[in-house]
Write a protein that holds these residues in place. Structure first.
Motif, PDB file in Angstrom:
ATOM      1  N   MET A   1       0.795  -1.231  -0.410  1.00 23.56           N
ATOM      2  CA  MET A   1      -0.086   0.192  -0.133  1.00 23.56           C
ATOM      3  C   MET A   1       1.386   1.212   0.258  1.00 23.56           C
ATOM      4  N   SER A   2       0.635   2.526  -0.789  1.00 22.95           N
ATOM      5  CA  SER A   2       1.014   3.236  -0.709  1.00 22.95           C
ATOM      6  C   SER A   2       0.551   4.649  -0.243  1.00 22.95           C
ATOM      7  N   GLN A   3       0.039   5.796  -0.445  1.00 27.34           N
ATOM      8  CA  GLN A   3       0.491   7.103   0.417  1.00 27.34           C
ATOM      9  C   GLN A   3      -1.082   7.660  -0.506  1.00 27.34           C
ATOM     10  N   GLU A   4      -1.007   7.013  -1.735  1.00 27.57           N
ATOM     11  CA  GLU A   4      -1.647   6.911  -2.652  1.00 27.57           C
ATOM     12  C   GLU A   4      -3.264   6.248  -2.415  1.00 27.57           C
ATOM     13  N   GLN A   5      -2.711   5.587  -2.115  1.00 27.22           N
ATOM     14  CA  GLN A   5      -4.326   4.131  -1.361  1.00 27.22           C
ATOM     15  C   GLN A   5      -4.706   4.622  -0.312  1.00 27.22           C
ATOM     16  N   LEU A   6      -4.120   5.512   0.161  1.00 27.94           N
ATOM     17  CA  LEU A   6      -4.768   5.696   1.939  1.00 27.94           C
ATOM     18  C   LEU A   6      -5.824   6.447   1.601  1.00 27.94           C
ATOM     19  N   SER A   7      -6.076   6.996   0.844  1.00 21.69           N
ATOM     20  CA  SER A   7      -7.487   8.239   1.005  1.00 21.69           C
ATOM     21  C   SER A   7      -8.726   7.190   0.577  1.00 21.69           C
ATOM     22  N   ALA A   8      -9.742   6.768   1.878  1.00 22.07           N
ATOM     23  CA  ALA A   8     -10.572   6.423   1.579  1.00 22.07           C
ATOM     24  C   ALA A   8     -11.740   6.522   0.640  1.00 22.07           C
ATOM     25  N   PRO A   9     -12.458   5.331  -0.068  1.00 24.79           N
ATOM     26  CA  PRO A   9     -13.375   6.280  -0.534  1.00 24.79           C
ATOM     27  C   PRO A   9     -14.424   6.243  -0.318  1.00 24.79           C
ATOM     28  N   GLU A  10     -16.021   7.238  -0.715  1.00 26.53           N
ATOM     29  CA  GLU A  10     -17.033   7.529   0.036  1.00 26.53           C
ATOM     30  C   GLU A  10     -17.964   7.161  -0.213  1.00 26.53           C
ATOM     31  N   VAL A  11     -18.649   7.188   1.112  1.00 28.18           N
ATOM     32  CA  VAL A  11     -19.013   5.923   1.809  1.00 28.18           C
ATOM     33  C   VAL A  11     -20.746   5.900   1.084  1.00 28.18           C
ATOM     34  N   THR A  12     -21.237   4.257   0.135  1.00 28.39           N
ATOM     35  CA  THR A  12     -21.948   4.123  -0.569  1.00 28.39           C
ATOM     36  C   THR A  12     -23.120   3.564   0.758  1.00 28.39           C
ATOM     37  N   ARG A  13     -24.368   3.367  -0.004  1.00 31.80           N
ATOM     38  CA  ARG A  13     -25.132   3.160   0.985  1.00 31.80           C
ATOM     39  C   ARG A  13     -25.133   1.610   1.145  1.00 31.80           C
ATOM     40  N   ASP A  14     -24.923   1.009   0.219  1.00 32.24           N
ATOM     41  CA  ASP A  14     -24.151  -0.642   0.252  1.00 32.24           C
ATOM     42  C   ASP A  14     -22.947  -1.085   1.335  1.00 32.24           C
ATOM     43  N   ARG A  15     -22.956   0.132   2.145  1.00 29.82           N
ATOM     44  CA  ARG A  15     -21.336  -0.244   3.052  1.00 29.82           C
ATOM     45  C   ARG A  15     -21.938   0.148   4.766  1.00 29.82           C
ATOM     46  N   ILE A  16     -23.137   0.491   4.392  1.00 26.97           N
ATOM     47  CA  ILE A  16     -23.709   1.333   6.092  1.00 26.97           C
ATOM     48  C   ILE A  16     -24.785  -0.221   6.284  1.00 26.97           C
ATOM     49  N   HIS A  17     -24.234  -0.656   7.238  1.00 26.87           N
ATOM     50  CA  HIS A  17     -24.835  -1.630   8.111  1.00 26.87           C
ATOM     51  C   HIS A  17     -26.142  -1.032   8.835  1.00 26.87           C
ATOM     52  N   THR A  18     -27.115  -1.999   8.633  1.00 28.32           N
ATOM     53  CA  THR A  18     -28.394  -1.835   9.398  1.00 28.32           C
ATOM     54  C   THR A  18     -28.823  -2.557  10.239  1.00 28.32           C
ATOM     55  N   VAL A  19     -29.840  -2.293  11.390  1.00 26.30           N
ATOM     56  CA  VAL A  19     -30.108  -2.724  12.575  1.00 26.30           C
ATOM     57  C   VAL A  19     -31.573  -2.895  13.048  1.00 26.30           C
ATOM     58  N   ASP A  20     -32.691  -3.891  12.939  1.00 29.89           N
ATOM     59  CA  ASP A  20     -33.900  -3.135  12.773  1.00 29.89           C
ATOM     60  C   ASP A  20     -33.879  -3.722  14.708  1.00 29.89           C
ATOM     61  N   ASP A  21     -33.377  -2.382  14.900  1.00 25.38           N
ATOM     62  CA  ASP A  21     -34.281  -1.304  16.552  1.00 25.38           C
ATOM     63  C   ASP A  21     -35.471  -0.673  16.771  1.00 25.38           C
ATOM     64  N   GLU A  22     -35.723  -0.863  17.714  1.00 23.53           N
ATOM     65  CA  GLU A  22     -36.785  -0.041  18.085  1.00 23.53           C
ATOM     66  C   GLU A  22     -36.503   1.367  18.392  1.00 23.53           C
ATOM     67  N   SER A  23     -35.525   1.499  18.552  1.00 29.88           N
ATOM     68  CA  SER A  23     -34.819   2.655  19.768  1.00 29.88           C
ATOM     69  C   SER A  23     -33.796   3.645  18.188  1.00 29.88           C
ATOM     70  N   PHE A  24     -34.517   2.523  17.330  1.00 27.86           N
ATOM     71  CA  PHE A  24     -33.639   3.807  16.357  1.00 27.86           C
ATOM     72  C   PHE A  24     -34.154   4.265  15.125  1.00 27.86           C
ATOM     73  N   VAL A  25     -35.484   6.261  15.497  1.00 28.59           N
ATOM     74  CA  VAL A  25     -35.764   5.962  15.214  1.00 28.59           C
ATOM     75  C   VAL A  25     -36.045   7.894  15.414  1.00 28.59           C
ATOM     76  N   GLU A  26     -36.097   8.732  14.696  1.00 25.37           N
ATOM     77  CA  GLU A  26     -36.274   9.978  14.449  1.00 25.37           C
ATOM     78  C   GLU A  26     -36.230  10.893  15.476  1.00 25.37           C
ATOM     79  N   GLU A  27     -37.059  10.312  16.319  1.00 26.49           N
ATOM     80  CA  GLU A  27     -37.478  11.030  17.880  1.00 26.49           C
ATOM     81  C   GLU A  27     -36.049  11.467  18.433  1.00 26.49           C
TER      82      GLU A  27
END
Length: 285
Positions: A1-27
């Motif tokens: 790995m070189s310095q050029e490879q150290l920049s993280a790619p943009e966050v994409t929707r498919d990389r985000i983990h989701t959990v069905d949790d009753e406390s995960f609400v907008e309130e």
């Protein structure tokens, strides 16, 4: 790995983990520090994608707007509300929690913000030590102090604090005394909250190896100079040398760990540390 490879790619929707949790609400509100970039931005996006209202704070107002814009692009289910402030100023911390509470029920706190400075102990500038201490350890303690009463006021009296620790909260590397001390201190804060929370107010820490963030890339040149080696040698020998997994984590990987810790999946995670370090601290050759 070189310095050029150290920049993280943009966050994409498919990389985000989701959990069905009753406390995960907008309130319910999740405060995230260091939210203008790196792990803080990713944690804000993951929390909002899981339906929470995020009170995103940073000194970098332009960076915060970038986080908000990214959330809109990803069409997150919750919302990201930027609250600019300086973690080294008590009045800003108090205002942050007050404004977060006006958005809903403060339920989660992610202490992510970090600074770095490379120097030996005998050369370390104490004014920089004080700055790092204030942002990385004192602010998390004070924010926890301010948030815990809000946790208790929620309908179930529950809440959770997640602290961004590091392998440097398990063992240290040279020339990072302020960072090392702060990370060890965050693990102490984590366990202190658990000791007093009676299982209803939980806490956990996340300890990773080197992650593709601006904090890491910005220290490469200083580390190379301090050790008398090249930047590529810093990456290969210092950052990845002891890791059995020869790749760095990305900010979204770490953000997903915060999400799991906050969720019902982490209900038995109280005072513990999520050590995702590629084997750095527990193995040797």
């Amino acid at each position: 790995m070189s310095q050029e490879q150290l920049s993280a790619p943009e966050v994409t929707r498919d990389r985000i983990h989701t959990v069905d949790d009753e406390s995960f609400v907008e309130e319910n509100v999740c405060i995230v520090t260091g939210a203008a970039s790196g792990i803080g931005r990713a944690t804000s996006l993951v929390a909002a994608a899981n339906g929470l209202t995020v009170a995103a704070t940073d000194l970098d107002e332009e960076g915060l707007e970038g986080t908000v814009s990214k959330g809109e692009t990803l069409e997150v289910a919750g919302s990201i509300e930027p609250i600019a402030g300086n973690l080294a100023v008590d009045a800003d911390l108090e205002r942050l929690v007050e404004e977060a509470a006006s958005l809903g029920d403060v339920k989660y706190l992610a202490n992510v913000a970090g600074l770095q400075h490379i120097d030996s102990i005998d050369e370390f500038p104490m004014e920089i030590y004080d700055q790092i201490h204030d942002v990385m350890l004192r602010a998390p303690i004070y924010l926890s102090k301010l948030c815990i009463p809000h946790f208790r006021e929620t309908s179930d009296g529950r809440g959770c604090v997640g602290n961004m620790a590091s392998v440097h909260g398990h063992y240290v590397t040279s020339d990072k005394v302020a960072y090392n001390v702060s990370k060890f201190g965050l693990r102490g804060l984590t366990q202190s909250i658990a000791a007093e929370g009676d299982g209803k107010i939980r806490s956990f820490s996340v300890s990773t190896g080197y992650v593709k963030t601006p904090l890491v890339t910005n220290q490469l040149a200083d580390t190379a100079e301090q050790r008398g080696i090249s930047v590529d040698e810093v990456i290969q020998d210092v950052m990845l040398g002891q890791s059995r997994v020869k790749e760095m984590m990305e900010p979204v990987d770490v953000a997903n760990l915060f999400l799991v810790g906050f969720s019902r999946l982490g209900r038995h995670l109280d005072g513990g540390d999520l050590l995702f370090d590629g084997g750095m601290t527990l193995t040797y050759e």
